[in-house]
Design an enzyme around this catalytic site. Structure first.
Site, PDB file in Angstrom:
ATOM      1  NE  ARG A   1      33.474  31.734  39.350  1.00  0.00           N
ATOM      2  CZ  ARG A   1      32.953  30.902  40.259  1.00  0.00           C
ATOM      3  NH1 ARG A   1      31.735  31.093  40.714  1.00  0.00           N
ATOM      4  NH2 ARG A   1      33.637  29.874  40.692  1.00  0.00           N
TER       5      ARG A   1
ATOM      6  CG  ASN B   1      41.268  32.154  45.613  1.00  0.00           C
ATOM      7  OD1 ASN B   1      41.142  32.786  46.653  1.00  0.00           O
ATOM      8  ND2 ASN B   1      42.054  31.104  45.510  1.00  0.00           N
TER       9      ASN B   1
ATOM     10  CD  GLU C   1      45.935  47.331  35.646  1.00  0.00           C
ATOM     11  OE1 GLU C   1      46.677  48.218  35.222  1.00  0.00           O
ATOM     12  OE2 GLU C   1      45.317  46.554  34.899  1.00  0.00           O
TER      13      GLU C   1
ATOM     14  N   GLY D   1      52.160  37.502  41.028  1.00  0.00           N
ATOM     15  CA  GLY D   1      51.738  37.672  42.417  1.00  0.00           C
ATOM     16  C   GLY D   1      50.228  37.758  42.569  1.00  0.00           C
TER      17      GLY D   1
ATOM     18  CD  GLN E   1      46.264  41.015  42.654  1.00  0.00           C
ATOM     19  OE1 GLN E   1      46.376  41.802  41.729  1.00  0.00           O
ATOM     20  NE2 GLN E   1      47.293  40.547  43.305  1.00  0.00           N
TER      21      GLN E   1
ATOM     22  CG  PHE F   1      52.519  46.290  40.596  1.00  0.00           C
ATOM     23  CD1 PHE F   1      51.215  45.982  40.929  1.00  0.00           C
ATOM     24  CD2 PHE F   1      53.534  45.880  41.431  1.00  0.00           C
ATOM     25  CE1 PHE F   1      50.931  45.274  42.090  1.00  0.00           C
ATOM     26  CE2 PHE F   1      53.255  45.160  42.591  1.00  0.00           C
ATOM     27  CZ  PHE F   1      51.954  44.862  42.913  1.00  0.00           C
TER      28      PHE F   1
HETATM   29 MO1  MOS Z   1      49.549  46.560  34.425  1.00  0.00          MO
HETATM   30  S1  MOS Z   1      50.060  48.472  34.668  1.00  0.00           S
HETATM   31  O1  MOS Z   1      48.501  46.584  33.173  1.00  0.00           O
HETATM   32  O2  MOS Z   1      50.868  45.587  34.499  1.00  0.00           O
END
Ligand code: MOS
Length: 761
Positions: free
Chosen positions: A650, A653, A727, A473, A660, A246
């Site tokens: 696109r 998956n 994100e 991940g 995410q 992250f």
């Molecule tokens: Mo992210 S905050 O672009 O790993």
């Protein structure tokens, strides 16, 4: 393939919900994370961190520590000086603060020594026996502390050069009928991945190997070499699995080169695992931000003026900029825009990336303001966004490559049951629970970066995809296998993926939600080159079923090369090629990247083409709806339902995409209601440096979180048509919750996190 909520049925332009290729390894505990790698003759390092935030180390008393049985070495600034180049502030270096390079202390918990011992226990005992004499100075903690320095971000930053603006804000604001003028605050957040931060380093002769969880193996390799004053090709960085990144494992740490130096001094491998409490001061974090928004609109709801000023905490030496105004300034069809970002220098470590670094705090502020404005206009908040939806950006007038924002709103609103909301504040109840409903926009730039890949296809139908990207991940290994299989006409189980090692072709930093777009674009290009080689060999052959065909018309399918009315098995096509294997090395360079973008990757330099660059604005969008329930007497806040609908071009998956986005919204709940790093204002020290006092949601806090994937096709963003979702989900959630809290209670809480005490009285 079975589908379930975890594996949504693919809609248009979406890939199958293939299960994670590394899932079984991970749940069996067989995926070796960097600190799990068995290493012979390992010595254990433990950091010693400063107990003050500003001043100097006068003397370190080490005798008692050295006397502990099993202690091998203790490194302090007396040993590092001159041995290492200091870190630099920039893309691979998070901070120019080089602990142990001198006696200066820039922040609380700065590394002041590294103890190396035969066992972790001995290292810990020795570390506890070290006493320090400091020459202490009064630190500045945050906004409003004495001794801070405020500077305009655009004047000091290499990355953030411009405060976006358009039209005449002042005149438009003055003339408007409906106005708001509000301030918001998001606190400091600290990274707390489940996998602890660690470095393992060993030397074989002049060759250094580093096992460390990182989102940027090539960047680190070059930076580690620079700090150690050796050739980059002597350094190998390995990071096959990362347990939570992250952004926390993006910039190189202040510890990595020191641990490598310790290993060289000792002539044996050293592993240093950072304790949870030390990770609150030796790792990066999300900067605390303040926002001032002025917005004006006509009675019909059209926004005529928007101003966003941001203030961001940074360290004394480094101008790290969050800078979300480039996104907030472009999100809606404002008549005029004025933005300005300021940095406030304090005695803290240099902040850095955390999931949607710019958008999470800045969109939190904007989307709160949008809700406040909708209330001021007596408009439905969804309709208010529809009225101000934009087909081009307010700053430069560039078109959006695609923008499905209102489709997201419509699908999410319908699933959520928004039409059942009574807009009257405080009007919805269920027994003792006050019900509030709110919504907000999610938005993130569709970034893409150069990437190299090597794909090896054997005549027996096995393939291998190699690129030095990182499985943090997100499921990138799964998506890579799936995509290569699709383009090579193989079953995904026939494709092996290798990532996270500087011996592989370079990939960019896994950040900015750019990985799927970048890696997949490179894979598509490489697969096409392989297809072309096979096709040429088959059609130019003197015999065989495909001889004489148009090479562009043959495709790889089910282990065969296939034309409209004929096909040939891969094994036989390879006979025409004259080898048993095709090893295809391919470089993908996105539009807008410099000609030497890929060679820069080899130098560890990142070159990301961000979503607002180029002739079109490229952003992923979403809409999030939340229901909160607040207990009438205790003011306990619950979030029983969250619905988010997202469009990201696109979808490779649907399973990994949903995961995410769901995770992003859960973190959004966390930033709304739980997370905040608390400082002692007198000493600038972190108070809640563990997971007992730094609150994150647990299962009991998270109830129904629903993800809707909205079909979207965008041929402008990149070869893969992917916008990136890592994100996006995290953006907007906190604003939706703050709006729902207002709807339930009439209280507008403008400082996060929202806690029971904010709602009492
Ligand atoms: Mo992210 S905050 O672009 O790993």
């Amino acid at each position: 393939m079975t589908t379930s909520e975890a594996a949504p049925l693919p809609r248009e332009n979406m890939g199958q919900p293939l299960a994670r290729v590394d899932g079984r390894l991970k749940v069996m505990g067989r995926a070796n994370y960097p600190a799990d790698i068995p290493v012979n003759n390992l010595a254990h390092g433990l950091l010693v961190a400063s107990g003050i935030a500003r001043g100097r180390v006068q003397e370190l008393h080490l005798d008692e520590a050295h006397a502990v049985k099993g202690v091998l070495d203790i490194l302090t600034h007396d040993h590092i000086r001159g041995e290492l180049e200091p870190p630099e502030f920039g893309t691979s270096g998070s901070s120019s603060i080089g602990p142990l390079h001198d006696d200066k202390i820039w922040h609380d918990g700065q590394i002041i020594a590294l103890v190396i011992a035969e066992t972790i226990e001995a290292a810990r005992e020795a570390a506890m026996r070290i006493t320090v004499d400091y020459k202490e100075e009064q630190p500045s903690t945050s906004f409003g502390s004495e001794g801070t320095e405020t500077v305009a971000a655009s004047e000091v930053s290499q990355q953030f050069k411009e405060d976006v603006k358009a039209g005449d804000f002042e005149t438009a604001f003055d003339a408007a009928e409906v106005k708001i003028d509000v301030e918001y605050g998001m606190p400091t957040h600290h990274h707390n991945p489940i996998e602890m931060f660690s470095t393992t380093a060993y030397w074989q002769g002049e060759e250094l190997t580093v096992h460390e969880p990182t989102q940027n193996v090539y960047g680190w390799k070059v930076e580690i070499a620079r700090q150690l004053k050796i050739e980059p090709d002597r350094v190998r960085v390995i990071s096959p699995y990362i347990g939570g990144a992250f952004g926390s494992k993006g910039p190189i740490t202040p510890r990595t080169a020191i641990v490598a130096l310790a290993a060289r001094r000792l002539g044996r491998p050293v592993r240093c695992v950072v304790t949870r409490s030390q990770s609150f001061t030796t790792q990066t974090y999300r900067a605390e931000t303040r926002h001032h928004i002025q917005m004006a609109a006509a009675r019909d709801g059209r926004i005529t003026a928007f101003k966003h000023e941001g203030w961001e905490v940074t360290s004394r030496p480094d101008p790290y900029v969050v800078g979300g105004t480039k996104t907030t300034g472009r999100l809606y069809n404002y008549g005029s825009v004025l933005t300005k970002v300021f940095l406030v220098k304090t005695d803290r470590p240099t902040p850095s990336y955390m999931r949607a670094p710019a958008e999470t705090p800045y969109i939190y502020a904007l989307e709160n303001a949008m809700d406040e404005m909708a209330v001021a206009l007596n408009m439905d908040p969804v309709e208010f966004r529809r009225v101000n939806d934009a087909s081009q950006d307010a700053i430069e007038g560039k078109p959006f490559s695609s923008r499905s924002l209102m489709q997201c709103y419509d699908e999410a609103a319908s699933e959520f049951g928004w039409s059942k909301r009574n807009p009257q504040v405080g009007s919805m109840r269920d027994g003792d629970w006050l019900i509030g409903m709110g919504c907000a926009t999610a938005v993130h730039p569709a970034n893409v970066a150069p990437c190299a890949v090597r794909i090896t296809l054997r005549d027996d139908g096995h393939a291998r995809v190699q690129t030095a990207s990182h499985e943090i991940g997100t499921g990138v290994q799964t998506v890579a296998a799936q995509l290569a299989a699709e383009h090579l006409g193989l079953h995904p189980s026939m494709v092996q993926v290798e990532m996270g090692d500087t011996r592989l072709p370079p990939a960019p930093v896994t950040g900015g939600s750019s990985t799927t777009a970048s890696v997949c674009s490179a894979i598509i290009k490489a697969c096409e080159e392989i297809r072309e080689k096979l096709a040429r060999a088959a059609v130019t052959a003197n015999d065989g079923p495909l001889a004489g065909r148009d090479p562009a018309s043959v495709l790889l399918k089910n282990g065969r090369l296939v034309a409209a009315d004929a096909s040939q098995a891969l094994k036989d096509v390879f006979k025409h090629v004259g080898s048993g294997v095709i090893e295809q090395y391919t470089e993908f360079r996105p539009d807008g990247a410099s000609p030497d973008a890929v060679s820069n990757l080899y130098q560890g330099k990142m070159e990301m083409v961000s979503g607002e660059k180029g002739d079109m604005i490229k952003y992923a969008f979403g809409a999030e709806f939340v229901e909160v329930r607040i207990h009438r007497r205790t003011r306990e806040i619950r979030v029983p339902r969250v619905v988010g609908a997202f469009s990201g071009g696109r979808i490779m998956n649907t399973r990994t995409a949903r995961s995410q986005l769901m995770g992003g919204m859960i973190w959004g709940i966390s930033s709304a209601l739980h997370e905040a790093t608390e400082f002692d204002w007198r000493s600038a020290r972190v108070v809640n440096r563990d997971l007992q006092d730094y609150l994150v949601p647990v299962n009991a806090d998270i109830q129904d979180v629903k993800v809707i994937l909205v079909p979207e096709t965008d041929t402008h963003v990149n070869l893969a048509g992917v916008k990136g979702l890592g994100e996006l989900g995290n953006v907007g959630t906190a604003a939706a919750i703050a709006s729902a809290v207002h709807h339930a209670t009439g209280k507008r809480i403008r400082e996060l996190p929202i806690r029971i005490d904010n709602l009492l009285g």
